[in-house]
Enzyme design. Sequence first.
Site, PDB file in Angstrom:
ATOM      1  N   THR A  78       0.845  -1.187   0.000  1.00 18.60           N
ATOM      2  CA  THR A  78       0.000   0.000   0.000  1.00 18.60           C
ATOM      3  C   THR A  78       0.883   1.240   0.000  1.00 18.60           C
ATOM      4  O   THR A  78       1.894   1.277   0.702  1.00 18.60           O
ATOM      5  CB  THR A  78      -0.975   0.096   1.200  1.00 18.60           C
ATOM      6  OG1 THR A  78      -1.510   1.414   1.254  1.00 18.60           O
ATOM      7  CG2 THR A  78      -0.345  -0.224   2.529  1.00 18.60           C
TER       8      THR A  78
ATOM      9  N   ASP B 274       0.016   3.765   1.343  1.00 16.84           N
ATOM     10  CA  ASP B 274      -0.287   4.445   2.607  1.00 16.84           C
ATOM     11  C   ASP B 274       0.673   4.072   3.746  1.00 16.84           C
ATOM     12  O   ASP B 274       0.726   4.781   4.755  1.00 16.84           O
ATOM     13  CB  ASP B 274      -1.717   4.110   3.062  1.00 16.84           C
ATOM     14  CG  ASP B 274      -2.766   4.591   2.076  1.00 16.84           C
ATOM     15  OD1 ASP B 274      -2.438   5.442   1.232  1.00 16.84           O
ATOM     16  OD2 ASP B 274      -3.910   4.104   2.145  1.00 16.84           O
TER      17      ASP B 274
ATOM     18  N   GLY C 233      -3.959   9.143   1.839  1.00 17.69           N
ATOM     19  CA  GLY C 233      -3.807   8.770   3.255  1.00 17.69           C
ATOM     20  C   GLY C 233      -5.152   8.914   3.932  1.00 17.69           C
ATOM     21  O   GLY C 233      -5.529  10.013   4.330  1.00 17.69           O
TER      22      GLY C 233
ATOM     23  N   GLN D  78       0.048   9.562  -7.532  1.00 19.75           N
ATOM     24  CA  GLN D  78       0.958   9.000  -6.518  1.00 19.75           C
ATOM     25  C   GLN D  78       1.091   7.490  -6.638  1.00 19.75           C
ATOM     26  O   GLN D  78       2.020   6.893  -6.110  1.00 19.75           O
ATOM     27  CB  GLN D  78       0.432   9.308  -5.102  1.00 19.75           C
ATOM     28  CG  GLN D  78       0.438  10.768  -4.762  1.00 19.75           C
ATOM     29  CD  GLN D  78      -0.533  11.091  -3.630  1.00 19.75           C
ATOM     30  OE1 GLN D  78      -0.151  11.122  -2.484  1.00 19.75           O
ATOM     31  NE2 GLN D  78      -1.787  11.321  -3.960  1.00 19.75           N
ATOM     32  N   ARG D  79       0.102   6.872  -7.269  1.00 14.36           N
ATOM     33  CA  ARG D  79       0.094   5.411  -7.373  1.00 14.36           C
ATOM     34  C   ARG D  79       0.540   4.912  -8.730  1.00 14.36           C
ATOM     35  O   ARG D  79       0.722   3.700  -8.910  1.00 14.36           O
ATOM     36  CB  ARG D  79      -1.330   4.893  -7.119  1.00 14.36           C
ATOM     37  CG  ARG D  79      -1.608   4.703  -5.700  1.00 14.36           C
ATOM     38  CD  ARG D  79      -2.958   4.172  -5.346  1.00 14.36           C
ATOM     39  NE  ARG D  79      -3.786   3.580  -6.341  1.00 14.36           N
ATOM     40  CZ  ARG D  79      -5.108   3.412  -6.179  1.00 14.36           C
ATOM     41  NH1 ARG D  79      -5.675   3.823  -5.065  1.00 14.36           N
ATOM     42  NH2 ARG D  79      -5.829   2.840  -7.090  1.00 14.36           N
TER      43      ARG D  79
HETATM   44  O1  F6P Z   1      -5.322   2.501   0.022  1.00 14.63           O
HETATM   45  C1  F6P Z   1      -4.623   3.038  -1.026  1.00 14.63           C
HETATM   46  C2  F6P Z   1      -5.322   4.257  -1.559  1.00 14.63           C
HETATM   47  O2  F6P Z   1      -4.492   4.753  -2.578  1.00 14.63           O
HETATM   48  C3  F6P Z   1      -5.650   5.330  -0.536  1.00 14.63           C
HETATM   49  O3  F6P Z   1      -4.567   6.126  -0.204  1.00 14.63           O
HETATM   50  C4  F6P Z   1      -6.742   6.072  -1.232  1.00 14.63           C
HETATM   51  O4  F6P Z   1      -7.572   6.751  -0.335  1.00 14.63           O
HETATM   52  C5  F6P Z   1      -7.487   5.003  -1.929  1.00 14.63           C
HETATM   53  O5  F6P Z   1      -6.575   3.945  -2.142  1.00 14.63           O
HETATM   54  C6  F6P Z   1      -8.112   5.449  -3.230  1.00 14.63           C
HETATM   55  O6  F6P Z   1      -8.888   4.416  -3.709  1.00 14.63           O
HETATM   56  P1  F6P Z   1      -9.521   4.372  -5.174  1.00 14.63           P
HETATM   57  O7  F6P Z   1      -8.421   4.050  -6.128  1.00 14.63           O
HETATM   58  O8  F6P Z   1     -10.525   3.286  -5.096  1.00 14.63           O
HETATM   59  O9  F6P Z   1     -10.088   5.720  -5.459  1.00 14.63           O
END
Ligand code: F6P
Length: 341
Positions: A125, A127, A170, A274-275
């Site tokens: 994660t 996070d 977060g 960020q991901r």
């Molecule tokens: O748990 C990882 C995360 O990137 C969190 O930081 C964020 O709130 C959430 O997932 C966002 O989820 P989604 O991709 O379903 O919008």
Amino acid sequence: MRIGVLTAGGDCPGLNAVIRSVVHRAVVDRGDQVIGFEDGFKGLLEGRYRSLDINEVSGILARGGTILGSSRLERHRLAEACDNAEAFRHKLSLDALIPIGGEGTLTAASMLSAAGIPVVGVPKTIDNDISATDRTFGFDTAVGVATEAIDRLKTTAESHQRVMVVEVMGRHAGWIALEAGMAGGAHGICIPERPFQIDDLCKMVEDRFARGKKFAVICVAEGARPAEGSMPYERGEIDSYGHERFTGIGQRLANELEHRLGKEARAMILGHIQRGGTPTAYDRVLATRFGWHAVEAAHRGEFGMMTALRGTDIVMAPLANATAELKRVPQNRMDETEAVF
Ligand code: F6P
């Protein structure tokens, strides 16, 4: 052995590095068969999978996302999976299942393990909020992206004498805001663990302007909120996966600061950037080590466990208490910043 692997929950840089590492260790070194379920637990439930060999994972180490696809699973479907765990296991001839995921996935993994599926979890994660491991891969990449954003926002904030609010991910833990805020030298850091006082933030900005530093950057976690009675703020609803829908604290904070200070303020929501993209070297190494150790644990028959980083070592931690408590930012880590609450 016949090992199943899946990626579930929100994606994260480094997932492909784990998949690659599992295949290298299991198929190449151990002579195992590895199958990859598509779209997380949904692929397991629906019997959608493909065989993973060395060619399938070639060139994916540096690639973001997940070649298997990911998804979140509704709670009632997880219950269905648990009720039919034995049947799934036999139908798929699974000797081990390696689910790679965050809090929700590891909780699901623990339930499947209790229902009889031989599970070795791998935590991920951005996070960094899984208590059983010192670090999760993806976090280093996310902090790097957020830090670069703060660096960039500072120069434009200074040019325009503005207050910039950068909102990072977060939900319940402010690790990204804390570390990116520190690394980028943000002037304020707001995290879910410590409700902030809007008056303190206003004072910080005014003090800076009075000193001739006519700009400020505030790094705020999406789950941060004002202290009760500090400024108007409504909580969002809970979605079908049990997650609170956020109502945009970054924009609200920027509006409130602009209104109270009479200075221009802008909000920047970093969001999924960020991901996305390639993992850092740190995340590639951690993910690769987790994959290797997950296969080894499966061969030792250490099920109901997950890989974890302790110091510099990879150890196995029980899945059952891995997610019992989220790892949140302790007060002493906030004390180390010049943060404003
Ligand atoms: O748990 C990882 C995360 O990137 C969190 O930081 C964020 O709130 C959430 O997932 C966002 O989820 P989604 O991709 O379903 O919008």
